[in-house]
Write a protein that holds these residues in place. Structure first.
Motif, PDB file in Angstrom:
ATOM      1  N   VAL A 285      43.845  25.398  34.210  1.00 19.58           N
ATOM      2  CA  VAL A 285      43.717  26.807  33.782  1.00 19.58           C
ATOM      3  C   VAL A 285      42.992  27.603  34.873  1.00 19.58           C
ATOM      4  CG1 VAL A 285      42.687  28.365  32.074  1.00 19.58           C
ATOM      5  CG2 VAL A 285      43.818  26.280  31.316  1.00 19.58           C
ATOM      6  N   VAL A 286      41.957  27.021  35.466  1.00 25.34           N
ATOM      7  CA  VAL A 286      41.202  27.742  36.506  1.00 25.34           C
ATOM      8  C   VAL A 286      42.091  27.964  37.748  1.00 25.34           C
ATOM      9  CG1 VAL A 286      39.235  27.608  38.088  1.00 25.34           C
ATOM     10  CG2 VAL A 286      38.960  26.941  35.693  1.00 25.34           C
ATOM     11  N   LEU A 287      42.795  26.915  38.176  1.00 30.14           N
ATOM     12  CA  LEU A 287      43.656  27.074  39.368  1.00 30.14           C
ATOM     13  C   LEU A 287      44.743  28.120  39.129  1.00 30.14           C
ATOM     14  CD1 LEU A 287      43.967  23.367  40.572  1.00 30.14           C
ATOM     15  CD2 LEU A 287      42.924  25.275  41.826  1.00 30.14           C
ATOM     16  N   ASP A 288      45.376  28.077  37.951  1.00 29.01           N
ATOM     17  CA  ASP A 288      46.422  29.071  37.638  1.00 29.01           C
ATOM     18  C   ASP A 288      45.827  30.480  37.581  1.00 29.01           C
ATOM     19  OD1 ASP A 288      48.254  27.074  37.501  1.00 29.01           O
ATOM     20  OD2 ASP A 288      48.436  27.059  35.310  1.00 29.01           O
ATOM     21  N   ALA A 289      44.655  30.589  36.931  1.00 31.80           N
ATOM     22  CA  ALA A 289      44.053  31.919  36.757  1.00 31.80           C
ATOM     23  C   ALA A 289      43.680  32.535  38.111  1.00 31.80           C
ATOM     24  CB  ALA A 289      42.823  31.827  35.854  1.00 31.80           C
ATOM     25  N   TYR A 290      43.250  31.710  39.053  1.00 32.37           N
ATOM     26  CA  TYR A 290      42.815  32.247  40.352  1.00 32.37           C
ATOM     27  C   TYR A 290      43.951  32.340  41.364  1.00 32.37           C
ATOM     28  CZ  TYR A 290      37.950  32.779  39.233  1.00 32.37           C
ATOM     29  OH  TYR A 290      36.784  33.251  38.689  1.00 32.37           O
ATOM     30  N   LEU A 291      44.802  31.296  41.430  1.00 33.44           N
ATOM     31  CA  LEU A 291      45.772  31.235  42.528  1.00 33.44           C
ATOM     32  C   LEU A 291      47.202  31.550  42.106  1.00 33.44           C
ATOM     33  CD1 LEU A 291      44.418  28.093  44.453  1.00 33.44           C
ATOM     34  CD2 LEU A 291      43.833  30.508  44.762  1.00 33.44           C
ATOM     35  N   GLY A 292      47.454  31.755  40.808  1.00 36.19           N
ATOM     36  CA  GLY A 292      48.799  32.081  40.333  1.00 36.19           C
ATOM     37  C   GLY A 292      49.236  33.465  40.811  1.00 36.19           C
ATOM     38  N   ASP A 293      50.560  33.730  40.674  1.00 34.64           N
ATOM     39  CA  ASP A 293      51.115  35.013  41.130  1.00 34.64           C
ATOM     40  C   ASP A 293      50.453  36.199  40.431  1.00 34.64           C
ATOM     41  OD1 ASP A 293      52.733  34.113  43.051  1.00 34.64           O
ATOM     42  OD2 ASP A 293      54.552  34.034  41.807  1.00 34.64           O
ATOM     43  N   ASP A 294      50.110  36.015  39.145  1.00 34.89           N
ATOM     44  CA  ASP A 294      49.437  37.103  38.419  1.00 34.89           C
ATOM     45  C   ASP A 294      47.929  36.895  38.406  1.00 34.89           C
ATOM     46  OD1 ASP A 294      51.880  38.281  37.743  1.00 34.89           O
ATOM     47  OD2 ASP A 294      52.148  36.839  36.099  1.00 34.89           O
ATOM     48  N   GLY A 295      47.438  36.067  39.321  1.00 40.63           N
ATOM     49  CA  GLY A 295      46.052  35.627  39.244  1.00 40.63           C
ATOM     50  C   GLY A 295      45.043  36.524  39.935  1.00 40.63           C
ATOM     51  N   VAL A 296      43.787  36.080  39.865  1.00 47.52           N
ATOM     52  CA  VAL A 296      42.645  36.867  40.332  1.00 47.52           C
ATOM     53  C   VAL A 296      42.732  37.163  41.826  1.00 47.52           C
ATOM     54  CG1 VAL A 296      40.142  36.889  40.563  1.00 47.52           C
ATOM     55  CG2 VAL A 296      41.176  35.807  38.565  1.00 47.52           C
ATOM     56  N   VAL A 297      43.015  36.135  42.631  1.00 44.51           N
ATOM     57  CA  VAL A 297      42.910  36.326  44.089  1.00 44.51           C
ATOM     58  C   VAL A 297      43.916  37.370  44.579  1.00 44.51           C
ATOM     59  CG1 VAL A 297      43.199  35.164  46.318  1.00 44.51           C
ATOM     60  CG2 VAL A 297      41.888  34.061  44.495  1.00 44.51           C
ATOM     61  N   LYS A 298      45.109  37.362  43.985  1.00 39.56           N
ATOM     62  CA  LYS A 298      46.132  38.344  44.415  1.00 39.56           C
ATOM     63  C   LYS A 298      45.784  39.762  43.977  1.00 39.56           C
ATOM     64  CE  LYS A 298      50.243  36.164  45.788  1.00 39.56           C
ATOM     65  NZ  LYS A 298      50.961  35.083  45.140  1.00 39.56           N
ATOM     66  N   HIS A 299      45.023  39.909  42.898  1.00 40.06           N
ATOM     67  CA  HIS A 299      44.861  41.244  42.306  1.00 40.06           C
ATOM     68  C   HIS A 299      43.447  41.818  42.382  1.00 40.06           C
ATOM     69  CE1 HIS A 299      48.971  41.360  40.774  1.00 40.06           C
ATOM     70  NE2 HIS A 299      48.813  40.061  40.592  1.00 40.06           N
ATOM     71  N   ALA A 300      42.457  40.987  42.709  1.00 42.93           N
ATOM     72  CA  ALA A 300      41.081  41.519  42.776  1.00 42.93           C
ATOM     73  C   ALA A 300      40.936  42.398  44.029  1.00 42.93           C
ATOM     74  CB  ALA A 300      40.085  40.372  42.823  1.00 42.93           C
ATOM     75  N   PRO A 301      40.146  43.469  43.936  1.00 39.40           N
ATOM     76  CA  PRO A 301      39.976  44.347  45.102  1.00 39.40           C
ATOM     77  C   PRO A 301      39.318  43.614  46.271  1.00 39.40           C
ATOM     78  CG  PRO A 301      39.108  45.361  43.107  1.00 39.40           C
ATOM     79  CD  PRO A 301      39.424  43.952  42.754  1.00 39.40           C
ATOM     80  N   LYS A 302      39.684  43.999  47.475  1.00 36.68           N
ATOM     81  CA  LYS A 302      39.029  43.432  48.665  1.00 36.68           C
ATOM     82  C   LYS A 302      37.525  43.703  48.571  1.00 36.68           C
ATOM     83  CE  LYS A 302      42.592  42.894  52.030  1.00 36.68           C
ATOM     84  NZ  LYS A 302      43.252  41.979  51.111  1.00 36.68           N
ATOM     85  N   GLY A 303      36.732  42.722  48.967  1.00 37.20           N
ATOM     86  CA  GLY A 303      35.280  42.889  48.931  1.00 37.20           C
ATOM     87  C   GLY A 303      34.658  42.525  47.593  1.00 37.20           C
ATOM     88  N   SER A 304      35.498  42.198  46.595  1.00 31.27           N
ATOM     89  CA  SER A 304      34.913  41.838  45.297  1.00 31.27           C
ATOM     90  C   SER A 304      34.376  40.394  45.352  1.00 31.27           C
ATOM     91  CB  SER A 304      35.937  42.004  44.169  1.00 31.27           C
ATOM     92  OG  SER A 304      37.113  41.287  44.449  1.00 31.27           O
ATOM     93  N   LEU A 305      33.533  40.100  44.367  1.00 33.43           N
ATOM     94  CA  LEU A 305      32.918  38.770  44.268  1.00 33.43           C
ATOM     95  C   LEU A 305      33.472  38.056  43.043  1.00 33.43           C
ATOM     96  CD1 LEU A 305      30.704  36.608  44.913  1.00 33.43           C
ATOM     97  CD2 LEU A 305      29.143  37.973  43.505  1.00 33.43           C
ATOM     98  N   LEU A 306      33.949  36.823  43.207  1.00 34.54           N
ATOM     99  CA  LEU A 306      34.505  36.037  42.104  1.00 34.54           C
ATOM    100  C   LEU A 306      33.541  34.906  41.770  1.00 34.54           C
ATOM    101  CD1 LEU A 306      38.134  35.654  43.586  1.00 34.54           C
ATOM    102  CD2 LEU A 306      37.090  37.664  42.484  1.00 34.54           C
ATOM    103  N   ILE A 307      33.176  34.804  40.493  1.00 34.56           N
ATOM    104  CA  ILE A 307      32.199  33.791  40.046  1.00 34.56           C
ATOM    105  C   ILE A 307      32.868  32.939  38.975  1.00 34.56           C
ATOM    106  CG2 ILE A 307      29.956  33.435  38.934  1.00 34.56           C
ATOM    107  CD1 ILE A 307      29.179  36.301  39.779  1.00 34.56           C
ATOM    108  N   ASP A 308      33.115  31.667  39.264  1.00 36.91           N
ATOM    109  CA  ASP A 308      33.715  30.813  38.227  1.00 36.91           C
ATOM    110  C   ASP A 308      32.671  29.873  37.647  1.00 36.91           C
ATOM    111  OD1 ASP A 308      35.642  29.665  36.537  1.00 36.91           O
ATOM    112  OD2 ASP A 308      35.767  27.947  37.905  1.00 36.91           O
TER     113      ASP A 308
END
Ligand code: NAD
Length: 318
Positions: A91-114
């Motif tokens: 679930v974590v890998l899909d949520a972050y690295l999936g096509d609709d995931g965090v890494v593709k859609h989070a703004p540049k410069g944002s901080l991701l905390i898992d």
């Protein structure tokens, strides 16, 4: 074999966040832990937008001031920080690295905390992809359980770059009492799994030895007093005694409910075992603990607190 460190060197787009404090947060995973953690961020003045596939979780979070989003992409749109606490590696890998995931859609410069508990290789996979996309990523698993999430007394164990840890502290302080920077990406998960394997082993050992002493005729309270004033004293004897009625606040004194579920202990021991296997670190006691808690689960007690193992040993025939 598990890699021991991140070998590549990444350029990350860092922004001058000291001039603009982080305020807008996306929160992914509003379950037993995340619901309370998101609510505590709201209490401390952050704007929190949540996403969870469970409608009930979203409705409950809305009552605590968390606005709802219909997808991960919608939740992370325009935010400063993303916090997640999710059930599993996949679930974590899909949520972050999936096509609709965090890494593709989070703004540049944002901080991701898992804050999920996962294999250390999961953050090690996400970190370089996030860095290449211009976002910062830290693993920040927690100790303290649902009560700690509710009372904002969690301990956070963080892996990642020191400057990203420093930036995360205001958010971590809103959700918890202690924050440790443990090292590079994945180090937070290594600390968490080491802690939980030791907790599982001492819990099992406490149940085994108290059961033996009580069956030999010792008064349970006398035995506990001896242990708590002798060399066997531990968190399991002082705070989490597995024998009902001796420590009023321990899960054993409330039918083993509202504690750390046996099934979560099995999950963490399996993650720790796989980590140990990857580096061929011997874990004889961890392996026994994994098997015993699995037996508790297979007998139908996975939802009980992990100290229920005492009841299993107690009911073994002579
Ligand atoms: P939970 O099952 O109550 O909550 C997980 C939530 O994640 C659920 O509401 C689920 O719908 C949601 N979810 C699933 N897929 C999602 C996705 N793609 N995007 C957004 N949300 C999604 O679990 P929990 O007890 O809150 O535990 C979460 C994590 O915290 C686990 O990794 C667990 O090991 C860890 N943890 C739990 C405890 C504890 O005592 N419960 C303590 C420490 C750490």
């Amino acid at each position: 074999m598990a890699s021991r460190s991140v070998s590549r060197c990444f350029n990350i787009t860092t922004r001058n966040y000291s001039s603009k404090p982080d305020k807008n947060i996306a929160f992914l995973g509003l379950g037993n832990m995340g619901g309370f953690m998101a609510a505590n961020l709201v209490k401390k003045g952050f704007n929190v937008r949540g996403y969870d596939p469970s409608k009930e979780a979203l409705t409950a979070a809305a009552k605590d001031g968390v606005s709802g989003a219909s997808s991960i992409a919608a939740a992370v749109d325009g935010v400063d920080v993303v916090v997640s606490i999710l059930p599993s590696n996949k679930v974590v890998l899909d949520a972050y690295l999936g096509d609709d995931g965090v890494v593709k859609h989070a703004p540049k410069g944002s901080l991701l905390i898992d804050s999920s508990t996962v294999d250390p290789n999961v953050p090690k996979q996400i970190f370089p992809v996030a860095s290449d996309s211009g976002v910062a990523f830290i693993d920040a698993p927690v100790s303290g359980g649902v009560m700690g999430a509710q009372n904002a007394t969690l301990a956070f164990m963080v892996g990642g770059r020191k400057e990203d840890f420093d930036r995360s502290v205001p958010m971590l302080k809103a959700m918890g009492a202690k924050q440790f920077h443990c090292g590079a990406s994945g180090a937070g998960q290594v600390a968490k799994l080491s802690n939980n394997m030791l907790m599982g082993i001492t819990g099992m050992a406490t149940a085994e030895c108290m059961n033996m002493g009580i069956k030999m005729g010792l008064d349970p309270q006398v035995l506990l007093d001896v242990l708590n004033n002798s060399s066997a004293r531990s968190w399991s004897t002082e705070v989490y005694c597995p024998v009902p009625g001796l420590v009023p606040t321990a899960p054993s004194s409330r039918e083993y409910e509202n504690g750390f579920k046996n099934e979560l202990m099995v999950k963490d021991l399996e993650l720790a075992s796989s980590m140990a296997l990857g580096i061929r670190s011997p874990i004889p006691l961890g392996a026994v603990a994994t098997q015993l808690y699995r037996i508790v689960q297979s007998r139908g007690y996975g939802q009980k607190d992990f100290s229920f193992i005492y009841q299993l040993l107690k009911n073994e025939k002579k």
